[in-house]
Design a protein around this motif. Structure first.
Motif, PDB file in Angstrom:
ATOM      1  N   VAL A 282      -2.658   2.830  -1.548  1.00 47.17           N
ATOM      2  CA  VAL A 282      -1.742   2.792  -2.535  1.00 47.17           C
ATOM      3  C   VAL A 282      -2.736   3.068  -3.834  1.00 47.17           C
ATOM      4  O   VAL A 282      -3.738   2.200  -3.836  1.00 47.17           O
ATOM      5  N   PRO A 283      -2.911   4.163  -4.643  1.00 46.78           N
ATOM      6  CA  PRO A 283      -3.811   4.395  -5.597  1.00 46.78           C
ATOM      7  C   PRO A 283      -3.220   2.862  -6.865  1.00 46.78           C
ATOM      8  O   PRO A 283      -2.093   2.190  -6.353  1.00 46.78           O
ATOM      9  N   ALA A 284      -4.926   2.354  -7.525  1.00 43.56           N
ATOM     10  CA  ALA A 284      -4.165   1.453  -8.302  1.00 43.56           C
ATOM     11  C   ALA A 284      -3.197   1.091  -9.158  1.00 43.56           C
ATOM     12  O   ALA A 284      -2.509   0.597  -9.437  1.00 43.56           O
TER      13      ALA A 284
ATOM     14  N   LEU B  45      -8.118 -10.226  -6.600  1.00 42.46           N
ATOM     15  CA  LEU B  45      -9.356  -8.740  -6.239  1.00 42.46           C
ATOM     16  C   LEU B  45      -8.577  -8.425  -5.524  1.00 42.46           C
ATOM     17  O   LEU B  45      -8.498  -6.767  -5.590  1.00 42.46           O
ATOM     18  N   SER B  46      -7.417  -8.483  -5.084  1.00 43.34           N
ATOM     19  CA  SER B  46      -6.349  -7.644  -4.095  1.00 43.34           C
ATOM     20  C   SER B  46      -5.773  -6.499  -5.148  1.00 43.34           C
ATOM     21  O   SER B  46      -5.254  -5.274  -4.686  1.00 43.34           O
ATOM     22  N   ASP B  47      -5.483  -6.841  -6.465  1.00 42.60           N
ATOM     23  CA  ASP B  47      -4.705  -5.980  -7.578  1.00 42.60           C
ATOM     24  C   ASP B  47      -5.941  -5.245  -7.368  1.00 42.60           C
ATOM     25  O   ASP B  47      -5.308  -4.254  -8.358  1.00 42.60           O
TER      26      ASP B  47
ATOM     27  N   ARG C 206      -5.456  -3.409  -1.121  1.00 39.70           N
ATOM     28  CA  ARG C 206      -5.208  -4.789  -0.323  1.00 39.70           C
ATOM     29  C   ARG C 206      -5.665  -4.803   0.874  1.00 39.70           C
ATOM     30  O   ARG C 206      -5.942  -5.902   1.152  1.00 39.70           O
ATOM     31  N   ARG C 207      -5.940  -3.534   1.380  1.00 44.54           N
ATOM     32  CA  ARG C 207      -5.854  -3.266   3.344  1.00 44.54           C
ATOM     33  C   ARG C 207      -7.479  -4.243   2.986  1.00 44.54           C
ATOM     34  O   ARG C 207      -8.726  -5.136   3.942  1.00 44.54           O
ATOM     35  N   ARG C 208      -8.741  -4.604   2.411  1.00 43.50           N
ATOM     36  CA  ARG C 208      -9.698  -4.748   1.943  1.00 43.50           C
ATOM     37  C   ARG C 208     -10.130  -6.138   2.505  1.00 43.50           C
ATOM     38  O   ARG C 208     -10.803  -6.359   2.565  1.00 43.50           O
TER      39      ARG C 208
ATOM     40  N   SER D  99       0.011 -10.012   3.062  1.00 45.18           N
ATOM     41  CA  SER D  99       0.189  -9.336   3.477  1.00 45.18           C
ATOM     42  C   SER D  99       1.822  -8.492   3.207  1.00 45.18           C
ATOM     43  O   SER D  99       1.990  -7.276   2.757  1.00 45.18           O
ATOM     44  N   ALA D 100       2.953  -9.254   2.322  1.00 48.14           N
ATOM     45  CA  ALA D 100       3.509  -9.814   1.411  1.00 48.14           C
ATOM     46  C   ALA D 100       2.963  -8.054   0.167  1.00 48.14           C
ATOM     47  O   ALA D 100       3.478  -7.405  -0.417  1.00 48.14           O
ATOM     48  N   ALA D 101       2.047  -8.617  -0.523  1.00 47.67           N
ATOM     49  CA  ALA D 101       1.996  -7.633  -1.773  1.00 47.67           C
ATOM     50  C   ALA D 101       1.365  -6.795  -0.702  1.00 47.67           C
ATOM     51  O   ALA D 101       1.862  -5.592  -1.831  1.00 47.67           O
ATOM     52  N   HIS D 102       0.847  -6.489  -0.050  1.00 49.66           N
ATOM     53  CA  HIS D 102       1.254  -4.752   0.540  1.00 49.66           C
ATOM     54  C   HIS D 102       1.937  -4.093   0.634  1.00 49.66           C
ATOM     55  O   HIS D 102       2.171  -2.558   0.563  1.00 49.66           O
TER      56      HIS D 102
END
Length: 414
Positions: free
Chosen positions: A380-382, A255-257, A261-263, A308-311
């Motif tokens: 961050v843009p997709a 989902l975060s991809d 990601r903040r959502r 958090s790391a992915a963001h």
């Protein structure tokens, strides 16, 4: 599969170590409670463990350069095994704090050596498979080893002897299975200030997760024991929480991809907070209800570090994957040092449910930070977001093993 076969002894050693370390964390809390140690004393042991772990992460590369992988592994495993026996020979909170500090140092070094070795031996085409196997080994070993406690009991000498045997046995596959003894890795470059500037939210998230997850791992057995659970139920309670985090991590990452990601971080943190409050106000002392809610809690609390790391990685420049994740591991460790003692102090004064009140308060603060950062900075843009990577918090070197194939971080063995 033939290219992965030479790495199997290392994965076996990792499984033994991960299982022994996870078993020790739960057993210390249970046995300490049986010996009459206060919740704050048990929490302080967790603080000492993570302080030793942080120091081990920073020192192990120099040790490997001085004596090599095999000798460093052998020395640290021997010290960790001796420390495990000291826990049962000297039943004293001060001694246990000292042993836990040394144990944290040793396990940080042992995991770093294994992961460095795996990184040097895995080709880029096999990296995803090795990571998947390693994560399965981690989850299976940590959850499975817990159930040795109800089999052998938390009292007496036997269970400590078994832990010592497990740590000692990890020497066998390392000593006999691979004679390559690769060149030690270069020290991970650390620039905490730069990483904080890249992503204040990601750094704060790792600190917050360090506070809450370390408190859970250190004190959840104390919580379960104090609300009247049997030894078998205590072990099940801890294992269910860990297992929940393992199985839901990838759906959340998927989902975060696709979303900001903040959502996903916001929704996940809210769910973790609500689950923590449900443990306080709904679960009571009913074991079955506690198992269900702690599973939900684990589903949302455990993946917060990787999210958090992915963001943070989305905000980084190309080639900074290892730099970012090594620094985030240290931010996590900073939080983990303070979490167990702070939570245990609350438990000392307000009872076992204070563990999850404490966690809910930390999540509430994190939610406020997420909302503030969403207002202060655009998403961050997709097309610029990288793929989610589930990260273990075993060493700063894990980032080298988990780095993306396209990440130009130098040669595989570097």
């Amino acid at each position: 599969m033939s290219s992965i076969r030479p790495l199997l002894p290392l994965l076996l050693a990792a499984g033994i170590l991960l299982g022994g370390n996870g078993l020790q964390s739960t057993l210390i809390a249970l046995r300490g409670a049986q010996e009459g140690f206060s919740a704050s004393a048990i929490g302080l042991m967790g603080t000492f463990y993570f302080a030793g772990f942080l120091l081990g992460c920073l020192a192990i590369t120099r040790i490997m350069k001085a004596v090599g992988h095999i000798r460093a592994f052998s020395a640290l495993a021997a010290i960790a095994s001796v420390g495990t026996l000291l826990l049962v020979l000297v039943l004293d909170p001060v001694m246990w704090c000292a042993v836990r500090f040394i144990g944290g140092f040793c396990f940080a070094g042992l995991f770093t050596i294994v992961e460095s070795w795996l990184n040097s031996g895995v080709a880029n085409k096999d990296r995803a498979r090795v990571l998947a196997i390693y994560r399965m080994v981690d989850t299976g070993s940590v959850t499975g080893a817990q159930f040795l406690i109800p089999v052998f009991g938390a009292g007496g000498f036997t269970i400590f002897a078994i832990m010592s045997i497990m740590i000692t046995l990890s020497l066998v596959p390392v000593s006999l299975g691979d004679r390559s003894n690769p060149i030690p890795p270069e020290e991970v470059k650390l620039d905490l200030a730069r990483v904080w500037r890249i992503s204040p939210l990601g750094c704060f998230g790792c600190i917050a997760v360090g506070v809450t997850n370390s408190a859970f791992r250190t004190l959840s057995p104390v919580y379960a024991e104090q609300i009247g659970m049997s030894v078998a139920d205590v072990v099940t309670f801890v294992s269910v929480g860990i297992f929940g985090g393992a199985i839901i991590q990838y759906p959340l990452g998927y989902l975060s991809d696709r979303w900001d990601r903040r959502r996903v971080l916001l929704i996940t943190t809210c769910c973790a907070m609500l689950a923590a409050l449900a443990l306080v106000f709904i679960a009571g002392s009913n074991p079955a209800l506690n198992f269900v809610i702690i599973f939900i809690f684990g589903c949302f609390a455990m993946p917060l570090y990787s999210l958090s790391a992915a963001h943070s990685n989305d905000r980084a420049d190309t080639g900074e994957f290892v730099l970012i994740n090594a620094a985030l591991m240290l931010f996590y460790s900073f939080g983990a040092i303070g979490g167990p003692f702070a939570a245990s102090t609350a438990m000392q004064y307000f009872g076992p449910s204070a563990l999850f009140v404490f966690s809910a308060l930390v999540y509430a603060i994190f939610i406020a930070v997420i909302l503030y950062r969403m207002q202060a900075r655009s998403g961050v843009p997709a097309q610029k977001r990288g793929r989610f990577t589930a990260l273990l918090r075993t060493s700063t070197v894990f980032a080298r093993l988990a780095r993306r194939n396209s990440d130009p971080d130098g040669p595989v063995g570097s």
